[in-house]
Design a protein around this motif. Structure first.
Motif, PDB file in Angstrom:
ATOM      1  N   THR A 130       0.729  -1.232  -0.126  1.00 12.60           N
ATOM      2  CA  THR A 130      -0.043   0.027  -0.063  1.00 12.60           C
ATOM      3  C   THR A 130       0.912   1.455  -0.003  1.00 12.60           C
ATOM      4  O   THR A 130       2.023   1.278   0.323  1.00 12.60           O
ATOM      5  CB  THR A 130      -0.958  -0.042   1.251  1.00 12.60           C
TER       6      THR A 130
ATOM      7  N   LYS B  10       2.540  -0.528   3.991  1.00 10.89           N
ATOM      8  CA  LYS B  10       2.150  -1.853   4.454  1.00 10.89           C
ATOM      9  C   LYS B  10       1.848  -2.836   3.378  1.00 10.89           C
ATOM     10  O   LYS B  10       1.917  -2.658   2.356  1.00 10.89           O
ATOM     11  CB  LYS B  10       0.938  -1.307   5.339  1.00 10.89           C
TER      12      LYS B  10
ATOM     13  N   HIS C  58      -1.088  -5.615   2.723  1.00  8.00           N
ATOM     14  CA  HIS C  58      -2.392  -6.042   3.158  1.00  8.00           C
ATOM     15  C   HIS C  58      -2.485  -7.401   2.478  1.00  8.00           C
ATOM     16  O   HIS C  58      -2.163  -7.683   1.520  1.00  8.00           O
ATOM     17  CB  HIS C  58      -3.363  -5.046   2.458  1.00  8.00           C
TER      18      HIS C  58
ATOM     19  N   SER D 195      -5.641  -9.278   1.798  1.00  6.34           N
ATOM     20  CA  SER D 195      -6.998  -9.187   1.781  1.00  6.34           C
ATOM     21  C   SER D 195      -8.131 -10.125   1.250  1.00  6.34           C
ATOM     22  O   SER D 195      -7.512 -11.005   0.254  1.00  6.34           O
ATOM     23  CB  SER D 195      -7.298  -7.822   0.860  1.00  6.34           C
TER      24      SER D 195
ATOM     25  N   VAL E  22      -9.822  -6.623   4.815  1.00  7.36           N
ATOM     26  CA  VAL E  22      -8.444  -6.793   5.060  1.00  7.36           C
ATOM     27  C   VAL E  22      -8.203  -7.790   6.238  1.00  7.36           C
ATOM     28  O   VAL E  22      -8.759  -7.372   7.268  1.00  7.36           O
ATOM     29  CB  VAL E  22      -7.732  -5.577   5.397  1.00  7.36           C
TER      30      VAL E  22
ATOM     31  N   SER F  17      -2.411  -7.147   8.280  1.00  7.01           N
ATOM     32  CA  SER F  17      -1.719  -6.013   7.581  1.00  7.01           C
ATOM     33  C   SER F  17      -0.451  -5.603   8.491  1.00  7.01           C
ATOM     34  O   SER F  17      -0.401  -6.029   9.833  1.00  7.01           O
ATOM     35  CB  SER F  17      -2.362  -4.605   7.744  1.00  7.01           C
TER      36      SER F  17
END
Length: 391
Positions: free
Chosen positions: A123, A127, A129, A131, A150, A153
């Protein structure tokens, strides 16, 4: 060859063409055919494809992941003319660094019933994720972008070594490859720190969440209920940057290609609770300290190769179980991203594995994938999807 990556990779790792040690490929006399690669879908072209998956729903479709944040779907037909955009999350994905982006895709084992699939992406706020998304109820070729949940994370301290692979194992649990967080040499010591999610392969239960979480911890994970603060999600640790891993459908073995630092690339068979040595070890060799390091309790790789011939970034593959190449049955097929060379590793004699180069492809091979028949495909950064051919 992707020159930008090569320059970046040598800067980060300190790779030197002068590194010359360890044994390189041998020859397997059982492999008689001369192999090459050919375009599997000549009319299709992608932008930095990094994953290829079959949904397991009997639809004979394939899904290709592009690093920028696009998943495309198309019939598994060499004459196919166009693709359909299945999911577009480009605005949520940061792919500014070479190893960032939308990096992995896995379909739930019951995808045909529940429509769930899972992705791994980085991201803009540094980070990763992990998901879950869901397919549209009225269109099997469209995902619902707003359905994202999500599950997990975690922070990425640098723009490289993000891991990326995700897959469901034969046990039904969800496995996630997480790199050591980046830079070079593991400056924060994540490799031997079980209190972090970094530098590990994780295993979680996406179907039975624990209280307060969106996933559960399998009861036989190696660090369940520990009192030392170790992350219970960890399945195995001490891994530098497993980009791709896979399960052998015949015996359930978990194979992984772990990218090296300065001198060696390694192939591992990953076991529950195993410590694969980073950053004490680089493959079978001491890294820190460089001599007389403590190797007790560490799992050595089943194969390593050095960088003396321009091979500097392993791309983990699959044990071949497809119908097209009988002599490759049961062999682990993998490649080097930078050199484009492809090998077949015979591990039937564990004490004397045999590694054979089968193709010098001269393309940047980012990933492998298999279809519903376990036929093997290769994703390359020239935009094409390839398959092996001996014709």
């Amino acid at each position: 060859m992707h020159l930008t990556f090569l320059i970046f990779f040598m800067f980060v790792t300190g790779c030197s063409a002068a590194d010359k040690s360890s044994d390189q490929s041998t020859d397997n006399p059982a492999i008689d055919n001369a192999y090459h690669i050919e375009e599997a879908f000549p009319e299709l072209e992608f932008t930095r494809p990094v994953d290829l998956q079959d949904p397991g729903d009997g639809s004979n479709r394939l899904f290709v992941v592009e690093q920028r944040g696009i998943i495309s779907v198309f019939p598994n037909d060499p004459q196919v003319q166009e693709v359909t955009t299945f999911l577009d999350i480009e605005e949520r994905v940061d792919d500014r660094s070479n190893e960032e982006g939308l990096l992995g895709l896995a379909f739930h084992p019951d995808y045909q019933q529940n429509g769930y699939f899972y992705v791994n992406y980085t991201t803009p706020d540094s980070k990763t994720h992990i998901s879950r998304f869901q397919v549209a109820p009225d269109d099997p070729d469209k995902a619902v972008a707003s359905s994202e949940q999500v599950l997990l994370s975690y922070e990425q301290p640098y723009g490289n070594h993000n891991g990326g692979g995700v897959a469901f194992g034969p046990d039904g649990y969800f496995y996630i490859a997480v790199g050591d967080g980046g830079s070079g040499g593991d400056p924060h010591g994540h490799g031997q720190n079980r209190k972090t999610l970094l530098s590990n392969i994780l295993r979680i239960d996406v179907d039975n969440p624990d209280d307060g979480k969106k996933y559960g911890i399998p009861s036989d994970n190696p660090f369940v209920n520990n009192d030392q603060g170790y992350r219970e999600e960890i399945y195995a640790y001490g891994l530098r940057n497993v980009w791709r891993f896979s399960f052998d459908p015949e015996n359930g073995r978990l194979w992984a290609g772990d990218v090296g630092q300065n001198r060696f690339e390694e192939i591992d068979i990953v076991k529950k609770g195993g410590n694969y040595g980073w950053n004490t070890m680089e493959a079978k060799h001491c890294f820190s300290p460089k001599e007389n390091c403590n190797q007790s309790g560490l799992e050595p790789p089943v194969w390593e190769y050095d960088r003396s011939q321009g091979d500097v970034s392993v791309t983990g593959g699959f044990v071949y179980r497809g119908p097209s190449h009988a002599e490759l049955q049961g062999l682990y097929i993998y490649a080097d991203y930078v050199s484009g060379r492809i090998w077949a590793l015979d591990y039937s004699d564990m004490d004397n594995p045999v590694n054979t180069e089968i193709v010098d492809a001269n393309v940047a091979i980012s990933s492998f994938g298999v279809d519903a028949d376990n036929e093997l495909y290769l994703c390359a950064f020239d935009g094409n999807i390839y398959k092996l051919s001996s014709e």
